[in-house]
Design a protein around this motif. Structure first.
Motif, PDB file in Angstrom:
ATOM      1  N   PHE A 105       1.049  -1.182   0.123  1.00  0.00           N
ATOM      2  CA  PHE A 105      -0.007  -0.005   0.054  1.00  0.00           C
ATOM      3  C   PHE A 105       0.924   1.339  -0.026  1.00  0.00           C
ATOM      4  O   PHE A 105       1.907   1.461   0.759  1.00  0.00           O
ATOM      5  CB  PHE A 105      -0.773  -0.104   1.137  1.00  0.00           C
ATOM      6  N   ILE A 106       0.599   2.013  -0.998  1.00  0.00           N
ATOM      7  CA  ILE A 106       1.166   3.415  -1.066  1.00  0.00           C
ATOM      8  C   ILE A 106       0.396   4.634  -0.772  1.00  0.00           C
ATOM      9  O   ILE A 106      -0.817   4.846  -1.422  1.00  0.00           O
ATOM     10  CB  ILE A 106       1.763   3.572  -2.547  1.00  0.00           C
ATOM     11  N   ALA A 107       0.794   5.322   0.072  1.00  0.00           N
ATOM     12  CA  ALA A 107      -0.060   6.668   0.559  1.00  0.00           C
ATOM     13  C   ALA A 107       0.689   7.815  -0.084  1.00  0.00           C
ATOM     14  O   ALA A 107       1.872   7.963   0.118  1.00  0.00           O
ATOM     15  CB  ALA A 107      -0.184   6.532   2.115  1.00  0.00           C
ATOM     16  N   VAL A 108      -0.017   8.288  -0.772  1.00  0.00           N
ATOM     17  CA  VAL A 108       0.173   9.476  -1.247  1.00  0.00           C
ATOM     18  C   VAL A 108      -0.496  10.724  -0.386  1.00  0.00           C
ATOM     19  O   VAL A 108      -1.763  10.982  -0.374  1.00  0.00           O
ATOM     20  CB  VAL A 108      -0.325   9.878  -2.924  1.00  0.00           C
ATOM     21  N   ILE A 109       0.213  11.745  -0.067  1.00  0.00           N
ATOM     22  CA  ILE A 109       0.100  13.024   0.821  1.00  0.00           C
ATOM     23  C   ILE A 109       0.422  14.278   0.182  1.00  0.00           C
ATOM     24  O   ILE A 109       1.554  14.224  -0.314  1.00  0.00           O
ATOM     25  CB  ILE A 109       0.341  12.806   2.286  1.00  0.00           C
ATOM     26  N   GLN A 113      -1.398  19.050  -6.407  1.00  0.00           N
ATOM     27  CA  GLN A 113      -0.549  18.456  -7.225  1.00  0.00           C
ATOM     28  C   GLN A 113      -0.372  17.100  -6.683  1.00  0.00           C
ATOM     29  O   GLN A 113      -0.007  16.080  -7.795  1.00  0.00           O
ATOM     30  CB  GLN A 113       0.952  19.189  -7.072  1.00  0.00           C
ATOM     31  N   ALA A 114      -0.063  16.786  -5.412  1.00  0.00           N
ATOM     32  CA  ALA A 114       0.183  15.432  -5.166  1.00  0.00           C
ATOM     33  C   ALA A 114      -1.199  14.693  -5.467  1.00  0.00           C
ATOM     34  O   ALA A 114      -1.046  13.218  -5.942  1.00  0.00           O
ATOM     35  CB  ALA A 114       0.189  15.359  -3.705  1.00  0.00           C
ATOM     36  N   ASN A 115      -2.574  14.863  -5.754  1.00  0.00           N
ATOM     37  CA  ASN A 115      -3.630  14.324  -6.159  1.00  0.00           C
ATOM     38  C   ASN A 115      -3.466  13.960  -7.412  1.00  0.00           C
ATOM     39  O   ASN A 115      -3.860  12.753  -7.728  1.00  0.00           O
ATOM     40  CB  ASN A 115      -4.923  15.203  -5.835  1.00  0.00           C
ATOM     41  N   LEU A 116      -2.916  14.822  -8.253  1.00  0.00           N
ATOM     42  CA  LEU A 116      -2.816  14.262  -9.729  1.00  0.00           C
ATOM     43  C   LEU A 116      -1.667  13.186  -9.779  1.00  0.00           C
ATOM     44  O   LEU A 116      -1.790  12.316 -10.524  1.00  0.00           O
ATOM     45  CB  LEU A 116      -2.350  15.592 -10.628  1.00  0.00           C
ATOM     46  N   LEU A 117      -0.530  13.404  -9.025  1.00  0.00           N
ATOM     47  CA  LEU A 117       0.360  12.382  -8.943  1.00  0.00           C
ATOM     48  C   LEU A 117      -0.094  11.129  -8.519  1.00  0.00           C
ATOM     49  O   LEU A 117       0.423   9.825  -9.174  1.00  0.00           O
ATOM     50  CB  LEU A 117       1.658  12.715  -8.031  1.00  0.00           C
ATOM     51  N   ALA A 118      -1.041  10.981  -7.568  1.00  0.00           N
ATOM     52  CA  ALA A 118      -1.509   9.585  -7.070  1.00  0.00           C
ATOM     53  C   ALA A 118      -2.277   8.876  -8.495  1.00  0.00           C
ATOM     54  O   ALA A 118      -2.365   7.947  -8.750  1.00  0.00           O
ATOM     55  CB  ALA A 118      -2.748   9.785  -6.025  1.00  0.00           C
ATOM     56  N   PRO A 216       9.254   3.897   4.831  1.00  0.00           N
ATOM     57  CA  PRO A 216       9.950   4.528   3.660  1.00  0.00           C
ATOM     58  C   PRO A 216       9.101   5.817   3.307  1.00  0.00           C
ATOM     59  O   PRO A 216       7.932   5.902   2.981  1.00  0.00           O
ATOM     60  CB  PRO A 216      10.346   3.272   2.812  1.00  0.00           C
ATOM     61  N   VAL A 217       9.803   6.767   3.097  1.00  0.00           N
ATOM     62  CA  VAL A 217       9.314   8.152   2.435  1.00  0.00           C
ATOM     63  C   VAL A 217      10.047   8.281   0.978  1.00  0.00           C
ATOM     64  O   VAL A 217      11.207   8.491   1.272  1.00  0.00           O
ATOM     65  CB  VAL A 217       9.430   9.344   3.504  1.00  0.00           C
ATOM     66  N   ILE A 218       9.026   8.821   0.188  1.00  0.00           N
ATOM     67  CA  ILE A 218       9.551   9.370  -1.038  1.00  0.00           C
ATOM     68  C   ILE A 218       9.199  10.609  -1.208  1.00  0.00           C
ATOM     69  O   ILE A 218       7.826  10.938  -1.317  1.00  0.00           O
ATOM     70  CB  ILE A 218       9.193   8.400  -2.399  1.00  0.00           C
ATOM     71  N   TRP A 219      10.184  11.672  -1.140  1.00  0.00           N
ATOM     72  CA  TRP A 219       9.659  12.970  -1.209  1.00  0.00           C
ATOM     73  C   TRP A 219       9.899  13.428  -2.552  1.00  0.00           C
ATOM     74  O   TRP A 219      11.014  13.540  -3.334  1.00  0.00           O
ATOM     75  CB  TRP A 219      10.322  13.909  -0.228  1.00  0.00           C
ATOM     76  N   VAL A 220       8.920  14.060  -3.589  1.00  0.00           N
ATOM     77  CA  VAL A 220       8.973  14.600  -4.703  1.00  0.00           C
ATOM     78  C   VAL A 220       8.728  15.920  -4.756  1.00  0.00           C
ATOM     79  O   VAL A 220       7.972  16.784  -4.241  1.00  0.00           O
ATOM     80  CB  VAL A 220       7.580  13.872  -5.522  1.00  0.00           C
ATOM     81  N   GLY A 221       9.816  16.491  -5.621  1.00  0.00           N
ATOM     82  CA  GLY A 221       9.966  17.989  -5.582  1.00  0.00           C
ATOM     83  C   GLY A 221       9.124  18.441  -6.551  1.00  0.00           C
ATOM     84  O   GLY A 221       8.244  18.055  -7.356  1.00  0.00           O
ATOM     85  N   LEU A 222       8.877  19.985  -6.444  1.00  0.00           N
ATOM     86  CA  LEU A 222       7.983  20.571  -7.144  1.00  0.00           C
ATOM     87  C   LEU A 222       8.611  20.927  -8.485  1.00  0.00           C
ATOM     88  O   LEU A 222       9.656  21.051  -8.935  1.00  0.00           O
ATOM     89  CB  LEU A 222       7.647  22.016  -6.502  1.00  0.00           C
ATOM     90  N   PRO A 223       7.696  20.807  -9.602  1.00  0.00           N
ATOM     91  CA  PRO A 223       8.056  21.309 -11.017  1.00  0.00           C
ATOM     92  C   PRO A 223       8.141  22.585 -10.857  1.00  0.00           C
ATOM     93  O   PRO A 223       7.852  23.647 -10.525  1.00  0.00           O
ATOM     94  CB  PRO A 223       7.089  20.540 -11.869  1.00  0.00           C
ATOM     95  N   ALA A 293       1.068  14.157 -15.329  1.00  0.00           N
ATOM     96  CA  ALA A 293       1.108  13.257 -14.075  1.00  0.00           C
ATOM     97  C   ALA A 293       1.699  12.150 -14.205  1.00  0.00           C
ATOM     98  O   ALA A 293       2.250  11.355 -13.252  1.00  0.00           O
ATOM     99  CB  ALA A 293      -0.492  13.180 -13.546  1.00  0.00           C
ATOM    100  N   VAL A 294       1.336  11.306 -15.460  1.00  0.00           N
ATOM    101  CA  VAL A 294       1.844   9.862 -15.685  1.00  0.00           C
ATOM    102  C   VAL A 294       3.549  10.145 -15.828  1.00  0.00           C
ATOM    103  O   VAL A 294       4.116   9.095 -15.309  1.00  0.00           O
ATOM    104  CB  VAL A 294       1.176   9.205 -16.866  1.00  0.00           C
ATOM    105  N   LYS A 295       3.807  11.118 -16.411  1.00  0.00           N
ATOM    106  CA  LYS A 295       5.357  11.203 -16.628  1.00  0.00           C
ATOM    107  C   LYS A 295       5.933  11.486 -15.190  1.00  0.00           C
ATOM    108  O   LYS A 295       6.988  10.919 -14.888  1.00  0.00           O
ATOM    109  CB  LYS A 295       5.439  12.616 -17.597  1.00  0.00           C
ATOM    110  N   ALA A 296       5.333  12.536 -14.357  1.00  0.00           N
ATOM    111  CA  ALA A 296       5.799  12.427 -13.124  1.00  0.00           C
ATOM    112  C   ALA A 296       5.955  11.254 -12.275  1.00  0.00           C
ATOM    113  O   ALA A 296       7.012  10.956 -11.554  1.00  0.00           O
ATOM    114  CB  ALA A 296       5.153  13.544 -12.315  1.00  0.00           C
ATOM    115  N   ALA A 297       4.934  10.559 -12.404  1.00  0.00           N
ATOM    116  CA  ALA A 297       4.909   9.198 -11.819  1.00  0.00           C
ATOM    117  C   ALA A 297       5.969   8.423 -12.195  1.00  0.00           C
ATOM    118  O   ALA A 297       6.286   7.535 -11.726  1.00  0.00           O
ATOM    119  CB  ALA A 297       3.387   8.622 -11.821  1.00  0.00           C
ATOM    120  N   HIS A 298       6.358   8.303 -13.683  1.00  0.00           N
ATOM    121  CA  HIS A 298       7.298   7.514 -14.233  1.00  0.00           C
ATOM    122  C   HIS A 298       8.735   7.667 -13.458  1.00  0.00           C
ATOM    123  O   HIS A 298       9.497   6.640 -13.290  1.00  0.00           O
ATOM    124  CB  HIS A 298       7.429   7.990 -15.870  1.00  0.00           C
TER     125      HIS A 298
END
Length: 394
Positions: A105-109, A113-118, A216-223, A293-298
């Motif tokens: 299970f992956i929780a996106v918070i 912008q994070a909503n689109l990333l999810a 584990p935490v994956i912190w995604v930077g802003l574009p 959003a798909v590219k960011a998730a890639h």
């Protein structure tokens, strides 16, 4: 008397032709009945034969040789009340095996912008039935306006809640270029040093909440964004996130270069994950669209794959302990080691130059071998042997 005789003669004379005609008919009928097949073709004989010869009710039909065949199967088409063809029932599909429930299970918070990333992660990881995406992002939120939504309290409730979480993906900051609303912090200008210190403390605290729960935490930077003001703020927040989130063990994913051109400028379009030039940003110049959003998730997917494989890797079978010997004083007998596969051979050996000077491992030119010279073989040369170079040949 003469008159009576004349009457009798006249009656007999009138009846004679009738009897003669009847006799003729009888004679013709008998001839037609006993006529051979050749005479039966006469129409007169046929007429009289039909009068006196009885016919069979069902004359035998002429038999002709024919090939035996199988009748093809007929398809029954059911008709409705108005004559239209009724829909035929579809053939029953084979029963599919029940899918196993997800185990990772992956929780996106974060913010919108994070909503689109999810959504992008759900599409990128759709081929892995083990993974489930938990979209916990909230629009119009951030780390500055904790009076509107406190992400630190929400993250603590999420980490302590009944829902199991294997990894947390965080992307936040597009709404944080504003002043704090607490009375003691209202005088701080956004992006000033005191402002950045407080913001960095909140980033560190948010990452520590999941670290303490071994998540584990994956912190995604802003574009990059179209607005220069928002882009400059995003650069400051990205530097803070990278420094303080990584200090708490988070993996930082940078998206700046992926959504900018060769001059590090904003571009709304660019190559998608298949290399096709498409639009990647929404009309506001801030958010992703579906392809973006798909590219960011890639870019986030490789970090998730590493964690998945480490978490779902089957446990290694422990080696068997040494078997104690039954003989007193004898050393314990160790189990035989399993045979190991030979090391793979390299595709090619070391490349050596044919004209380069010989160099020693230290980098200097190789010296001549030291020691006394090796004496040549003093054995006499046998005539006719391969090492016999005398001339003329003996």
């Amino acid at each position: 008397m003469p008159s009576a005789r004349r009457q009798k003669d006249s009656g007999s004379s009138r009846a004679a032709p009738v009897r003669a005609f009847v006799a003729l008919l009888l004679a013709l009928g008998l001839c037609a009945a006993w006529a051979p097949p050749a005479l039966a073709q006469n129409p007169i004989a046929d007429f009289f034969g039909s009068l006196f010869t009885p016919r069979r009710a069902n004359p035998p039909a002429e038999r002709r040789p024919h090939k035996r065949y199988r009748r093809p199967p007929t398809t029954v088409v059911r008709r409705g009340p108005n004559g239209e063809a009724a829909p035929q029932p579809a053939p029953a599909a084979p029963a599919e095996a029940p899918k196993a429930p997800p185990s990772f299970f992956i929780a996106v918070i974060g913010d919108s912008q994070a909503n689109l990333l999810a959504d992008g992660l759900a599409q990128v990881l759709a081929d892995d039935p083990r993974v489930a995406i938990l979209d916990r992002a909230k629009d119009d939120t951030g780390l500055v306006r904790d009076d509107f939504y406190d992400w630190r309290a929400a993250a603590k409730a999420l980490a302590d809640g009944p829902q199991h979480i294997d990894v947390a993906v965080i992307q936040i900051g597009i709404n944080d270029n504003q002043k704090f609303r607490q009375p003691e912090l209202r005088g701080l200008d956004p992006l000033s040093k005191p402002f950045n210190d407080i913001y960095a403390k909140r980033v560190e605290e948010l990452a520590r909440i999941f670290r303490d729960k071994h998540i584990p935490v994956i912190w995604v930077g802003l574009p990059i964004m179209r607005s220069h003001t928002l882009s400059n703020a995003a650069l400051v927040f990205n530097d803070i996130d990278r420094q303080y989130a990584e200090a708490q063990g988070a993996h930082y994913v940078d998206l700046w270069e992926a959504f900018s051109d060769e001059n590090s400028a904003f571009r709304a379009s660019g190559p998608d994950i298949n290399g096709v030039i498409v639009r990647l940003r929404s009309v506001d110049g801030v958010h992703f669209n579906k392809a973006g959003a798909v590219k960011a998730a890639h870019f986030v997917e490789p970090e998730i794959r590493k964690i998945i494989e480490a978490a779902l890797k089957p446990p290694e079978i422990p080696t068997q302990p040494a078997t104690p010997s039954t003989t007193p004083g004898a050393p314990a007998t160790l189990p035989a080691a399993p045979p190991q596969a030979p090391a793979p051979k390299p595709i090619a050996g070391k490349v050596e130059s044919l004209t380069a000077a010989a160099v020693s491992p230290g980098g200097a030119l190789a010296a001549a071998p030291s020691g006394p010279p090796v004496a040549p073989d003093a054995a006499p040369v046998q005539p006719g042997r391969a090492d016999d170079f005398s001339w003329p040949a003996k």
